[in-house]
Design a protein around this motif. Sequence first.
Motif, PDB file in Angstrom:
ATOM      1  N   ASP A 282       9.649   5.785 -21.925  1.00  0.00           N
ATOM      2  CA  ASP A 282       9.144   4.760 -22.844  1.00  0.00           C
ATOM      3  C   ASP A 282       8.358   5.407 -23.982  1.00  0.00           C
ATOM      4  O   ASP A 282       8.545   5.086 -25.156  1.00  0.00           O
ATOM      5  N   TRP A 283       7.499   6.364 -23.643  1.00  0.00           N
ATOM      6  CA  TRP A 283       6.716   7.083 -24.654  1.00  0.00           C
ATOM      7  C   TRP A 283       7.639   7.904 -25.555  1.00  0.00           C
ATOM      8  O   TRP A 283       7.483   7.917 -26.779  1.00  0.00           O
ATOM      9  N   LEU A 284       8.611   8.584 -24.962  1.00  0.00           N
ATOM     10  CA  LEU A 284       9.523   9.422 -25.745  1.00  0.00           C
ATOM     11  C   LEU A 284      10.318   8.586 -26.744  1.00  0.00           C
ATOM     12  O   LEU A 284      10.424   8.941 -27.922  1.00  0.00           O
ATOM     13  N   ALA A 285      10.871   7.469 -26.293  1.00  0.00           N
ATOM     14  CA  ALA A 285      11.648   6.609 -27.195  1.00  0.00           C
ATOM     15  C   ALA A 285      10.770   6.055 -28.308  1.00  0.00           C
ATOM     16  O   ALA A 285      11.181   6.038 -29.481  1.00  0.00           O
ATOM     17  N   ALA A 286       9.564   5.621 -27.974  1.00  0.00           N
ATOM     18  CA  ALA A 286       8.646   5.095 -29.000  1.00  0.00           C
ATOM     19  C   ALA A 286       8.236   6.193 -29.984  1.00  0.00           C
ATOM     20  O   ALA A 286       8.150   5.948 -31.193  1.00  0.00           O
ATOM     21  N   THR A 287       8.001   7.396 -29.480  1.00  0.00           N
ATOM     22  CA  THR A 287       7.634   8.521 -30.349  1.00  0.00           C
ATOM     23  C   THR A 287       8.781   8.849 -31.294  1.00  0.00           C
ATOM     24  O   THR A 287       8.569   9.041 -32.503  1.00  0.00           O
ATOM     25  N   PHE A 288       9.996   8.893 -30.772  1.00  0.00           N
ATOM     26  CA  PHE A 288      11.166   9.152 -31.612  1.00  0.00           C
ATOM     27  C   PHE A 288      11.298   8.065 -32.672  1.00  0.00           C
ATOM     28  O   PHE A 288      11.483   8.349 -33.859  1.00  0.00           O
ATOM     29  N   ALA A 289      11.198   6.794 -32.257  1.00  0.00           N
ATOM     30  CA  ALA A 289      11.374   5.668 -33.181  1.00  0.00           C
ATOM     31  C   ALA A 289      10.334   5.677 -34.298  1.00  0.00           C
ATOM     32  O   ALA A 289      10.646   5.310 -35.437  1.00  0.00           O
ATOM     33  N   ALA A 290       9.117   6.101 -33.990  1.00  0.00           N
ATOM     34  CA  ALA A 290       8.037   6.101 -34.986  1.00  0.00           C
ATOM     35  C   ALA A 290       8.058   7.334 -35.890  1.00  0.00           C
ATOM     36  O   ALA A 290       7.342   7.381 -36.887  1.00  0.00           O
ATOM     37  N   SER A 291       8.878   8.307 -35.568  1.00  0.00           N
ATOM     38  CA  SER A 291       8.921   9.558 -36.327  1.00  0.00           C
ATOM     39  C   SER A 291       9.961   9.478 -37.442  1.00  0.00           C
ATOM     40  O   SER A 291      10.671   8.490 -37.588  1.00  0.00           O
TER      41      SER A 291
END
Length: 190
Positions: free
Chosen positions: A31-40
């Motif tokens: 969940d953190w990885l996907a959100a981090t990718f999406a926000a980058s």
Amino acid sequence: DDAFFPGPPRARPDSLRLAFVGRLAGSKRIDWLAATFAASDLAARGYVLDIAGAGPLGDALAGRHGATPGIVLHGRRTPAEIAALLQRARLLLHPTELESFGLTLLEAMAAGTPVITHGLAAIRAWAGDHPTYAAHLDARAWLDAIRGFEDDAHWAAVAARNLAFARGGSWDATAARVRGLLRERGVRVG
């Protein structure tokens, strides 16, 4: 084993594919990885995050990131499909907070794919300095680590070193070590 090992060290993939392989559970921090990718800015720069796995967060990830540019949810895959995914990936991203061994990390190394993960004691115990360790849930550290592999020479050096390390963990290498230990103890091995 053979499905993961590419033979000779492979060239760095031209594609900017990042992979997560594992259980879609809270402890794996997908969940953190996907959100981090999406926000980058990674998707805008051509990166793709391939997520392969199933688990309790599957539906939530599909709802939140199913249409996010650059994120591809593959669901559960066969070992051969996982090997192919790892062999075309530039990096394996593994932000887990709970790991007993880390077979996925070893499989990625066997595929010639560098790994970025957290510095968990369980991973450090067997993998030593082979993965790249990024600070726990620190988006900037993870993004910097990913960008560090844009350097061809760095990617190639890490991939070759990890591939050599992974060959030592193959079933054949492990069986040879066990046979050697048994012979040292006077056990006849056929």
